[in-house]
Design a protein around this motif. Structure first.
Motif, PDB file in Angstrom:
ATOM      1  N   VAL A 466     -11.992  -2.966  52.032  1.00 18.19           N
ATOM      2  CA  VAL A 466     -10.620  -3.350  51.692  1.00 18.19           C
ATOM      3  C   VAL A 466     -10.064  -4.185  52.846  1.00 18.19           C
ATOM      4  O   VAL A 466     -10.196  -3.793  54.012  1.00 18.19           O
ATOM      5  CB  VAL A 466      -9.722  -2.116  51.472  1.00 18.19           C
ATOM      6  CG1 VAL A 466      -8.340  -2.542  50.979  1.00 18.19           C
ATOM      7  CG2 VAL A 466     -10.368  -1.153  50.498  1.00 18.19           C
ATOM      8  N   LEU A 628     -13.577   5.430  46.867  1.00 15.41           N
ATOM      9  CA  LEU A 628     -12.562   4.460  46.470  1.00 15.41           C
ATOM     10  C   LEU A 628     -11.186   5.096  46.342  1.00 15.41           C
ATOM     11  O   LEU A 628     -10.211   4.640  46.949  1.00 15.41           O
ATOM     12  CB  LEU A 628     -12.972   3.790  45.152  1.00 15.41           C
ATOM     13  CG  LEU A 628     -12.000   2.726  44.614  1.00 15.41           C
ATOM     14  CD1 LEU A 628     -11.841   1.589  45.606  1.00 15.41           C
ATOM     15  CD2 LEU A 628     -12.485   2.187  43.265  1.00 15.41           C
ATOM     16  N   HIS A 629     -11.080   6.156  45.556  1.00 17.56           N
ATOM     17  CA  HIS A 629      -9.770   6.752  45.301  1.00 17.56           C
ATOM     18  C   HIS A 629      -9.188   7.373  46.573  1.00 17.56           C
ATOM     19  O   HIS A 629      -8.045   7.079  46.964  1.00 17.56           O
ATOM     20  CB  HIS A 629      -9.883   7.812  44.199  1.00 17.56           C
ATOM     21  CG  HIS A 629      -8.584   8.485  43.879  1.00 17.56           C
ATOM     22  ND1 HIS A 629      -7.563   7.852  43.202  1.00 17.56           N
ATOM     23  CD2 HIS A 629      -8.144   9.749  44.160  1.00 17.56           C
ATOM     24  CE1 HIS A 629      -6.545   8.689  43.079  1.00 17.56           C
ATOM     25  NE2 HIS A 629      -6.863   9.837  43.651  1.00 17.56           N
ATOM     26  N   MET A 632      -8.301   4.655  49.271  1.00 13.91           N
ATOM     27  CA  MET A 632      -7.066   3.910  49.025  1.00 13.91           C
ATOM     28  C   MET A 632      -5.835   4.785  49.255  1.00 13.91           C
ATOM     29  O   MET A 632      -4.815   4.309  49.767  1.00 13.91           O
ATOM     30  CB  MET A 632      -7.062   3.346  47.601  1.00 13.91           C
ATOM     31  CG  MET A 632      -8.031   2.190  47.392  1.00 13.91           C
ATOM     32  SD  MET A 632      -7.820   0.835  48.590  1.00 13.91           S
ATOM     33  CE  MET A 632      -6.096   0.410  48.348  1.00 13.91           C
ATOM     34  N   GLU A 633      -5.918   6.060  48.878  1.00  8.04           N
ATOM     35  CA  GLU A 633      -4.793   6.975  49.121  1.00  8.04           C
ATOM     36  C   GLU A 633      -4.539   7.128  50.621  1.00  8.04           C
ATOM     37  O   GLU A 633      -3.393   7.144  51.083  1.00  8.04           O
ATOM     38  CB  GLU A 633      -5.076   8.332  48.483  1.00  8.04           C
ATOM     39  CG  GLU A 633      -5.018   8.337  46.960  1.00  8.04           C
ATOM     40  CD  GLU A 633      -3.628   7.995  46.446  1.00  8.04           C
ATOM     41  OE1 GLU A 633      -2.637   8.454  47.057  1.00  8.04           O
ATOM     42  OE2 GLU A 633      -3.533   7.253  45.446  1.00  8.04           O
ATOM     43  N   LYS A 636      -2.906   3.889  52.018  1.00  7.20           N
ATOM     44  CA  LYS A 636      -1.492   3.788  51.642  1.00  7.20           C
ATOM     45  C   LYS A 636      -0.639   4.762  52.463  1.00  7.20           C
ATOM     46  O   LYS A 636       0.476   4.421  52.884  1.00  7.20           O
ATOM     47  CB  LYS A 636      -1.331   4.066  50.144  1.00  7.20           C
ATOM     48  CG  LYS A 636      -1.903   2.970  49.260  1.00  7.20           C
ATOM     49  CD  LYS A 636      -1.823   3.331  47.787  1.00  7.20           C
ATOM     50  CE  LYS A 636      -2.455   2.245  46.907  1.00  7.20           C
ATOM     51  NZ  LYS A 636      -2.446   2.616  45.471  1.00  7.20           N
ATOM     52  N   TYR A 650      -3.169  -6.126  50.001  1.00  8.15           N
ATOM     53  CA  TYR A 650      -4.604  -5.914  50.243  1.00  8.15           C
ATOM     54  C   TYR A 650      -5.429  -6.536  49.123  1.00  8.15           C
ATOM     55  O   TYR A 650      -4.929  -6.887  48.057  1.00  8.15           O
ATOM     56  CB  TYR A 650      -4.913  -4.422  50.327  1.00  8.15           C
ATOM     57  CG  TYR A 650      -4.793  -3.683  49.007  1.00  8.15           C
ATOM     58  CD1 TYR A 650      -5.891  -3.511  48.169  1.00  8.15           C
ATOM     59  CD2 TYR A 650      -3.569  -3.162  48.584  1.00  8.15           C
ATOM     60  CE1 TYR A 650      -5.791  -2.841  46.965  1.00  8.15           C
ATOM     61  CE2 TYR A 650      -3.440  -2.497  47.380  1.00  8.15           C
ATOM     62  CZ  TYR A 650      -4.550  -2.337  46.574  1.00  8.15           C
ATOM     63  OH  TYR A 650      -4.432  -1.684  45.370  1.00  8.15           O
ATOM     64  N   PHE A 652      -9.967  -6.511  47.820  1.00 12.66           N
ATOM     65  CA  PHE A 652     -11.344  -6.087  48.090  1.00 12.66           C
ATOM     66  C   PHE A 652     -12.185  -7.335  48.347  1.00 12.66           C
ATOM     67  O   PHE A 652     -12.096  -8.320  47.615  1.00 12.66           O
ATOM     68  CB  PHE A 652     -11.913  -5.292  46.919  1.00 12.66           C
ATOM     69  CG  PHE A 652     -11.340  -3.919  46.796  1.00 12.66           C
ATOM     70  CD1 PHE A 652     -11.937  -2.850  47.446  1.00 12.66           C
ATOM     71  CD2 PHE A 652     -10.199  -3.683  46.041  1.00 12.66           C
ATOM     72  CE1 PHE A 652     -11.408  -1.566  47.346  1.00 12.66           C
ATOM     73  CE2 PHE A 652      -9.657  -2.413  45.937  1.00 12.66           C
ATOM     74  CZ  PHE A 652     -10.259  -1.351  46.596  1.00 12.66           C
TER      75      PHE A 652
END
Length: 793
Positions: A466, A628-629, A632-633, A636, A650, A652
């Protein structure tokens, strides 16, 4: 009489609804497909044509020696100075463009796209229209003009004149201070190769930067010339080169030679694919292919319509023969047929225009293009006239030459006319199948090339990375990176001033004993780890707190070793070169494996990383995540803690790399879609021709069945000719497709092979389509009761 003919025509259409629907459907598909592609092409080709003197305007490109494969749309600042000494230049403008910067309105920080700093000549050259204010105020320091969209978005119905905007960050400048709004200009024309929402004055905060450009070998600005009538652009380019050669700038450290050229404004959108283009341009070869495909589909459709019309006329030949026998002349019969064709064409055209309007949103989403229908464009009316003219002319030709001229009323009534061996109809079928084979093989090849490019080893790992775009560097980005690394879902965090695919900076190699310029990127050591770029040689001191120095790629390392023989000799040579003000000695700390920084259209060249931990390297912070999940959490959460007033921006890296091949992806989708359309029209055409031939041979088939012929034997008899025609089509299509694909592959430095199976599979598919279509019609004919065919004999 007209009312009677219209009534009879409608009755015939209702009597044969399936045949009528198929006839109209084929024409609607062809006209719709043609207009969609050709309107898109027409829109693309009309870019920048709305400017008053567009034919006299040129962009000046200045490419440093050794960078022939990496041309930039930006150019040297000295170009603008040279324009004053060249009599052929009527008007010259120099401006900069920031794709995305940061501004503040009151206390609100805003990420703002399309910010330009311009001079007075820009307004004149590009017909900037003022809605409120005075254009001459661009000469005042720290003034800004805003677009009408910007004014409505942030000020509503209020007059923004006199309001202040704080410019916090442009691409290479920060904290420029407050700019006063002195005018509102019309939005950028949609068919322009650049966009603007803010137009900043070059006076004030930016003045020192522009003044210094004359003595710097930095390609930061865009330079455009408006030439006097009859001026030779090549001569002007040569004069710019002569001015550079005679200036003190030539002796400044950096490339000693530059290639200057003038690119016509009309060619920028379609023919220019340089780095730092002001707006994404269209590939010339794709536009050419779109034009070709649009005419191919329309041609198939029109010929198919004529084919169906012929089949219908043959079916009605006794009706025409009867009218001829009772006194109707050739002109009357021809008028009746053409009136029917005219009405069917008009209906198909009307349905096509409605279909285009309905499909417009779907086209934009599916093909990722900016498609808009302008019904005032000449292409729409020319298409309508062209379709009517072609259909009426070919129908009149067939009726006059083949149906009425060669056959008497008696022969037509007796059914003695036979068109099954017509060379025209065979050629029509062969042409359709040739086109289908070329389209299918082209679709296979484009998809194969895109998969090859996306799947080939790039020299780094693009998955699960990312990229965060940091615009506010007032806080220490290293602290932010360390906080991210504490998260279990984050593997590593690296920082760069540019991300992969983003135009890099230039590093003159003359100080290392080589000609040309290498590309280089500011980064930190953790970036190499994050992107998993492997080092062939590692001269970094173990245990060092800060890694500082240059890592070069293997391509540049080999060139340096050919020149100097060893790293010791290279360092000795570098130490002997005098330093210019602000320069420092290069310390080589490693050699990386070669990798593709840009797309696979370009071969790997000289590249280097300048490693350090400075804050400017954090503009694009790269984060490798293992989930991934959760990753990203975590990003953030840490972002909101560290940058609570900034929106997370952002992307990828694998998606951005795929975006580099957007034009090829669009081409693949269009080829696939229109190959299916071509196949559909071809099926309709083959069905019509099979029906036509079977009708001509109905009595022959009846006699064969009475004499004991089997259904399979009759089907083989009817299918044999079609197989032979498909083979002929394959022989014609293969060299055509091979040549076209070879030319397209020349756009790539790394390309897949033109495998034989692409053509073989395309031919087999075409054969399968033809056999399935013909076999259905043959089976229907072969299974009919022979008594029906022979009852009137």
């Amino acid at each position: 009489m007209i009312g009677y003919n219209l009534k009879m025509m409608l009755r015939k259409m209702v009597k044969e609804p399936l045949f009528t629907a198929i006839t109209i459907l084929g024409l609607v598909i062809g006209i719709t497909s043609f207009l969609i592609l050709f309107i898109h092409v027409s829109n693309e080709k009309s870019f920048d044509k709305h400017f008053t003197d567009h034919k006299s305007i040129y962009r000046v490109n200045s490419v440093p020696g050794g960078r022939d494969n990496a041309e930039w749309a930006r150019s040297l600042g000295i170009v603008h100075t040279a324009s004053a000494e060249i009599p052929e230049v009527e008007l010259a403008t120099q401006f900069s463009h920031c794709d995305e910067g940061t501004i503040k309105i009151g206390e609100t920080a805003i990420s703002q796209k399309n910010i330009m700093s311009v001079d007075e000549a820009f307004f004149e050259m590009f017909d900037v229209r003022m809605l409120v204010g005075d254009l001459s105020e661009i000469l005042k320091p720290n003034t800004v003009f805003v677009s009408e969209d910007f004014a409505k978005r942030y000020y509503g119905n209020l007059n923004p004149i006199g309001q202040s905007i704080k410019i916090e960050a442009l691409q290479y400048a920060r904290d420029l201070g407050d700019y006063e709004i002195r005018g509102v200009v019309k939005n950028t024309h949609p068919k322009t190769h650049f966009r603007y929402e803010l137009l900043l004055s070059q006076k004030g905060a930016l003045q020192e930067r522009y003044t210094a450009l004359t003595n710097m070998k930095i390609q930061w600005t865009y330079n455009y010339f408006k030439l006097k009538k009859g001026a030779d652009p090549k001569l002007v380019a040569d004069k710019v080169a002569a001015f550079f050669d005679n200036s003190s700038l030539k002796k400044v450290r950096g490339p000693q030679d530059y290639h200057f050229s003038l690119l016509p404004l009309d060619d920028i959108h379609l023919k220019s694919d340089y780095r730092f283009e002001l707006r994404e341009s269209s590939s010339k070869i794709n536009i050419g292919l779109f034009i070709l495909i649009s005419f191919v589909i329309l041609t198939i459709s029109l010929l198919n319509f004529i084919n169906l019309s012929i089949a219908k006329l043959i079916k009605r030949s006794k009706e025409l023969g009867l009218k001829k026998s009772v006194g109707a002349n050739k002109r009357q019969l021809l008028s009746q047929v053409l009136a029917e064709v005219f009405m069917v064409c008009l209906l198909a055209i009307a349905l096509s225009l409605v279909t285009i309007e309905i499909l417009q949103p779907l086209i934009n989403r599916l093909f990722d293009i900016d498609f808009a229908v302008y019904f005032t464009e000449p292409v729409v009316y020319l298409t309508i006239v062209g379709v009517l003219a072609i259909c009426l002319t070919l129908t009149a030709f067939f009726v006059s030459v083949f149906l009425l001229a060669r056959n008497s009323a008696v022969s037509i009534l007796a059914g003695q006319n036979n068109f099954s061996g017509s060379f025209m109809l065979k050629s029509l079928l062969i042409g359709q199948v040739v086109i289908v084979i070329v389209l299918i093989s082209g679709t296979f090849l484009v998809n194969k090339q895109i998969r090859f490019v996306l799947d080939r080893p790039l020299g780094f790992d693009k998955e699960n990375v990312v990229v965060l775009h940091l615009k506010d560097l007032s806080k220490d980005p290293v602290v932010f990176a360390r906080e991210l690394e504490k998260e279990t879902s984050v593997e590593s965090v690296g920082m760069t001033a540019q991300h992969l695919g983003y135009p890099a900076q230039g590093l003159p190699l003359d100080g290392l004993g080589l000609e040309g310029t290498a590309e280089f990127v500011f980064a930190n050591y953790d970036y190499l780890k994050t992107m998993k770029i492997k080092l062939i040689h590692n001269w970094m001191k173990p245990g060092a707190d800060t890694v500082r120095g240059m890592v070069i790629n293997n391509h540049l390392y080999k060139r340096l070793m050919e020149r100097h023989g060893s790293m010791e000799a290279l360092e000795t040579y570098g130490d002997s070169e005098p330093l210019q003000p602000g320069e420092e000695r290069i310390t080589f700390i490693g050699v990386a494996e070669d990798f593709n920084y840009s797309s696979a259209r370009e071969s790997i060249g000289d590249f280097a990383f300048w490693l350090d931990e400075g804050g400017n390297r954090a503009r694009f912070t790269h984060v490798r995540i293992n989930n991934l999940h959760a990753g990203m959490e975590a990003i953030k959460r840490v972002w909101n803690e560290y940058y609570p007033k900034q929106e997370l921006d952002y992307f990828f890296i694998d998606e951005r790399i795929a975006q580099q091949y957007k034009s090829e992806t669009i081409l693949s989708r269009i080829l696939f879609a229109f190959s299916l359309i071509g196949i559909l029209i071809c099926i309709i055409g083959i069905s019509a021709l099979a029906l036509f031939i079977s009708q001509q041979r109905t009595k022959e088939i009846g006699i064969r069945k009475v004499n004991g012929a089997k259904v399979s034997e009759i089907m083989a008899l009817l299918n044999r000719d079609f197989v032979r025609w498909v083979v002929v089509s394959f022989i014609i299509a293969t060299p055509v497709a091979w040549y076209a694909m070879s030319k397209w592959l020349e756009n790539f430095a790394y390309k897949t092979e033109l495998s034989w199976w692409i053509f073989a599979l395309a031919g087999l598919l075409a054969l399968g389509i033809a056999l399935l279509t013909v076999s259905w019609q043959s089976w229907r004919t072969a299974t009919r009761n022979p008594v029906e065919a022979l009852r009137y004999e």
